[in-house]
Design an enzyme around this catalytic site. Structure first.
Site, PDB file in Angstrom:
ATOM      1  N   GLU A 192      21.061  42.521   5.132  1.00 46.04           N
ATOM      2  CA  GLU A 192      20.309  41.981   6.283  1.00 46.04           C
ATOM      3  C   GLU A 192      19.095  43.194   6.463  1.00 46.04           C
ATOM      4  OE1 GLU A 192      22.710  41.035   9.675  1.00 46.04           O
ATOM      5  OE2 GLU A 192      24.046  39.846   8.271  1.00 46.04           O
ATOM      6  N   GLU A 196      28.908  33.910   2.855  1.00 45.97           N
ATOM      7  CA  GLU A 196      29.585  33.732   4.108  1.00 45.97           C
ATOM      8  C   GLU A 196      29.568  32.385   4.913  1.00 45.97           C
ATOM      9  OE1 GLU A 196      27.937  36.870   6.724  1.00 45.97           O
ATOM     10  OE2 GLU A 196      27.675  38.249   5.200  1.00 45.97           O
TER      11      GLU A 196
END
Ligand code: G3I
Length: 453
Positions: free
Chosen positions: A255, A362
């Protein structure tokens, strides 16, 4: 007590007051009144409660239950069922079926008229989903995010029979491992690696560098930028070295791209190590393990084109400079409405165009995008969730096999998903119910895998 019941009671008291006289002998001569049947309560998949208000002089009541409102075929267990109370739990019923109820009262041998007829439809209980061990259907790693403390008993059994890969939900992150300069806590992460080894599973390690898992001593580090970079280098060398030969892959950086314009997130790493911090971290990881696969991982890149293009540009720059970057993780925190199958396919193929390994890293699919506070996970939502899971898995399995790294579901049972806390509302985003039984989405994933074989 509802107004309707109170009204019924007042009505009965009025009736009795009118009919009752001081002379008990007159009371004995009054015919026993028909009961007033109330609406059925506590309706489940196989039972409901019948309740009525009977004549005060009644000595017992007779209950009939039938599937037809003319009571031609009365259930054998509930044909003139005699009860002295003014309620009866009717059980042993079939789900999603309408039943009709009527009650009469008895006073000694005298039987009253029947009450009015009420009906109840038992709740639809879906048939249990088939037990299909996903890991037996494909050689593609099927992963789950897990926590070491949960990997025991029937939960551990479910994890190991269904999945062939594990990701630590938090135990292999810096906040857990990096307890101080030169201090490392590998115990939590080792527990997950040991479980994987014992169950012939691979480990996708997550995540070396993440702005949301940076220990305070590092956030507040007062040394020079070079000293900071040296700390990161030493950390990555130590951790990747510790798990060398034990994990298949690492999310090296998680991220790092911002949500506004595809630029770099303003993190402590970018501030202290400069814009090239991602490439530096990939180099540090490669220095510690020549074989482990190295990934960049981020969220929303399945549908945020700007963020995806920025992420791929960072990876391509590393490739062009001869810095190993093997793959990209699409976190895939999606919902039943979004993104479309076409968007999924377009995004994944952009990674293939760079020759990257693609990790659906995820995956969870929310059924409550509107964040309603009182949502019930019904058959309709289950079907829509199954459809979206199928779309993701099918589009992933359409990629060239050499670009398919793994599919990892971010959790196992709905009740332990991070989503409800994150969205502040109930949700049911995963493949298993809290009792570890498979959901329709699980069957959908299995069928998508089987159809692709
Ligand atoms: O820290 C304690 C630990 O000391 C204790 O032993 C353990 C006992 O269960 O609990 C730990 O608490 C929390 C842990 O989850 C377990 O519930 C941590 O404080 C908490 O920060 C941690 O949250 C995780 C979060 O990342 C931060 O690491 C979530 O479970 C996990 O689902 C979430 O996952 C992230 C991905 O890494 C990146 N993508 C987004 C995703 C969701 O936020």
């Amino acid at each position: 007590m509802s107004k309707k019941i109170l009204l019924n009671i007042v009505l009965i008291l009025l009736i009795y007051n009118i009919s009752c006289t001081d002379d008990s002998s007159e009371e004995d001569n009054n015919p026993v009144a028909a009961p007033i049947l109330l609406d059925p309560e506590n309706i489940s998949g196989e039972s409901f409660t019948a309740r009525w208000l009977g004549d005060a002089t009644a000595t017992s009541h007779l209950v009939d239950i039938s599937k037809d409102e003319n009571f031609i075929d009365i259930l054998s267990d509930y044909n003139q069922k005699s009860v002295t109370a003014e309620s009866l739990v009717v059980s042993g019923l079939v789900d999603n079926t309408q039943y009709f109820i009527r009650v009469a009262s008895l006073k000694d041998m005298e039987k009253s008229e029947y009450s009015s007829v009420k009906s109840a439809r038992t709740i639809d209980i879906p048939d249990p989903e088939p037990e299909l061990a996903l890991r037996t259907l494909t050689d593609l790693p099927i992963g789950a995010a897990v926590q070491a403390s949960r990997l025991n008993g029937s939960y551990g059994q479910r994890v190991s029979t269904t999945h062939s890969s594990l990701t630590a939900e938090f135990e292999m992150k810096m906040k857990t491992i990096f307890t101080g300069i030169g201090e490392y806590n590998f115990t939590p992460g080792d527990a997950i690696v040991e479980f994987a080894e014992a169950n012939d599973m691979q480990v996708h390690a997550h995540a070396l560098i993440w702005h949301l898992s940076t220990p305070d001593f590092l956030e507040n580090f007062s040394g020079t930028d070079q000293e900071f970079e040296n700390l990161i280098r030493d950390y990555i060398h130590e951790v990747v070295g510790h798990y060398k030969g034990k994990v298949a892959s690492w999310d090296v950086v998680n991220e790092a791209v911002n949500d506004e314009n595809g630029g770099l997130r303003n993190s402590i790493y970018q501030q202290r190590m400069g814009d090239d911090f991602i490439a530096k971290c990939f180099q540090f990881a490669r220095e510690a393990d020549p074989d482990v696969l190295l990934f960049y991982n981020d969220y929303n890149i399945m549908f945020d084109e700007t963020k995806l293009d920025a992420s791929l540009s960072i990876i391509k720059d590393m490739q062009d400079r001869g810095i190993d970057a093997d793959g990209i993780g699409f976190q895939s925190h999606l919902d039943i409405n979004f993104p479309t199958r076409n968007t999924i396919a377009t995004s994944l193929n952009k990674a293939v165009d760079l020759g990257l390994l693609v990790h659906i890293s995820e995956l969870d699919i929310k059924v409550n995008p509107g964040r309603e506070q009182n949502i019930e996970f019904n058959t309709n939502l289950a079907q829509r969730q199954r459809t979206k899971y199928i779309e993701v898995v099918e589009e992933f399995l359409r990629l060239p096999r050499e670009n398919q790294f793994a599919i990892t579901i971010w959790g196992v049972i709905d009740g332990q998903s991070w989503i409800p806390n994150f969205i502040g509302a109930p949700d049911f985003p995963l493949l298993f119910n809290d009792d570890l039984s498979p959901k329709s989405a699980h069957t959908g994933v299995a069928e998508a895998i089987q159809n692709a074989n």
